[in-house]
Design a protein around this motif. Structure first.
Motif, short mmCIF file in Angstrom:
data_model
loop_
_atom_site.label_atom_id
_atom_site.label_comp_id
_atom_site.label_asym_id
_atom_site.label_seq_id
_atom_site.Cartn_x
_atom_site.Cartn_y
_atom_site.Cartn_z
N ASP A 20 48.23 77.69 7.30
CA ASP A 20 47.47 76.90 8.26
C ASP A 20 47.93 77.36 9.64
O ASP A 20 47.74 78.50 10.00
CB ASP A 20 47.72 75.40 8.02
CG ASP A 20 46.78 74.49 8.79
OD1 ASP A 20 45.63 74.35 8.35
OD2 ASP A 20 47.21 73.94 9.81
N ARG A 21 48.62 76.55 10.37
CA ARG A 21 49.18 76.94 11.67
C ARG A 21 50.61 77.41 11.46
O ARG A 21 51.34 76.86 10.64
CB ARG A 21 49.19 75.75 12.62
CG ARG A 21 47.85 75.13 12.84
CD ARG A 21 47.11 75.83 13.98
NE ARG A 21 45.73 75.43 14.04
CZ ARG A 21 45.28 74.36 14.66
NH1 ARG A 21 46.11 73.55 15.26
NH2 ARG A 21 44.00 74.08 14.66
N TRP A 22 51.00 78.41 12.25
CA TRP A 22 52.38 78.90 12.15
C TRP A 22 52.74 79.63 13.44
O TRP A 22 51.88 80.10 14.17
CB TRP A 22 52.57 79.79 10.94
CG TRP A 22 51.66 81.00 10.90
CD1 TRP A 22 50.37 81.04 10.47
CD2 TRP A 22 51.98 82.32 11.32
NE1 TRP A 22 49.88 82.31 10.60
CE2 TRP A 22 50.83 83.11 11.12
CE3 TRP A 22 53.12 82.91 11.86
CZ2 TRP A 22 50.82 84.47 11.42
CZ3 TRP A 22 53.09 84.26 12.16
CH2 TRP A 22 51.94 85.02 11.93
N ARG A 23 54.05 79.72 13.66
CA ARG A 23 54.60 80.41 14.83
C ARG A 23 55.92 81.06 14.45
O ARG A 23 56.73 80.47 13.76
CB ARG A 23 54.92 79.43 15.96
CG ARG A 23 53.75 78.84 16.62
CD ARG A 23 53.49 79.60 17.91
NE ARG A 23 52.37 78.95 18.56
CZ ARG A 23 51.25 79.56 18.88
NH1 ARG A 23 51.11 80.83 18.66
NH2 ARG A 23 50.28 78.91 19.45
N ARG A 106 50.33 70.11 13.66
CA ARG A 106 49.53 71.20 14.22
C ARG A 106 49.66 71.25 15.74
O ARG A 106 49.74 72.31 16.33
CB ARG A 106 48.06 71.03 13.82
CG ARG A 106 47.78 71.41 12.39
CD ARG A 106 46.35 71.12 12.04
NE ARG A 106 46.00 71.66 10.72
CZ ARG A 106 44.95 71.25 10.04
NH1 ARG A 106 44.13 70.33 10.52
NH2 ARG A 106 44.71 71.79 8.86
N LEU A 109 52.98 72.74 16.77
CA LEU A 109 52.96 74.20 16.65
C LEU A 109 52.19 74.83 17.80
O LEU A 109 52.58 75.87 18.32
CB LEU A 109 52.38 74.61 15.30
CG LEU A 109 53.33 74.45 14.13
CD1 LEU A 109 52.59 74.56 12.81
CD2 LEU A 109 54.45 75.46 14.21
N ALA A 110 51.10 74.21 18.19
CA ALA A 110 50.31 74.74 19.32
C ALA A 110 51.12 74.64 20.62
O ALA A 110 51.11 75.57 21.43
CB ALA A 110 49.00 73.96 19.46
#
Length: 114
Positions: A20-23, A106, A109-110
Motif C-alpha cells: 500500500d503506502r511505504w517509505r 497512510r 507515511l505521506a
C-alpha cells in the motif's frame, strides 16, 4: 535506492502480499502491507496443529526475511563488506484494526515523505 528496488522486487514474488503506502527512511522502512489472510490462513493451518489467536502472517514474515536478505546482499556489495549486518533482527508489525487507523497510518507515511 537499493532498499526501495528490493522492496518492490520482493513484493512481486508474493501473490498474497500487496504494498500500500511505504517509505524508505534513514532508520528503516515504514509501510502499510496488505496480506491476503484467506490464503495465508490456509498455509498456516496446514503447518500447525495448534490454533493460535491472531497468528503472525507467515507470508509477511517470509516477505520481510526475503527482502532483508536481498537488500543486505546488494548493499554489502556496494559497500565492499560481504556478510556485514545491515538490518536489525526481526521487525515491528501492527495490525490495522479499522478504516480510521488505516487512514491515519497512510497520512503518517505521506507526512514522513522526502
Amino acid at each position: 535506492q537499493i532498499a526501495a528496488d528490493e522492496w518492490l522486487r520482493t513484493a512481486q514474488a508474493y501473490q498474497n502480499i500487496r504494498l500500500d503506502r511505504w517509505r524508505v527512511l534513514p532508520d528503516g522502512i515504514r509501510a502499510v502491507v496488505i496480506v491476503d489472510s484467506r490464503q495465508d490462513n490456509r498455509q498456516a493451518e496446514s503447518k500447525s496443529t495448534y490454533p493460535r489467536s491472531q497468528p503472525k502472517p507467515h507470508a509477511l514474515t517470509a516477505f520481510i526475511a526475503r527482502f532483508k536478505a536481498a537488500a543486505a546482499k546488494r548493499i554489502n556489495l556496494v559497500r565492499g563488506q560481504p556478510g556485514a549486518p545491515v538490518w536489525q533482527r526481526g521487525y515491528h508489525e501492527q495490525r490495522i484494526e479499522d478504516e480510521t487507523m488505516l487512514v491515519r497510518l497512510r497520512q503518517l507515511l505521506a507526512d514522513s515523505g522526502q
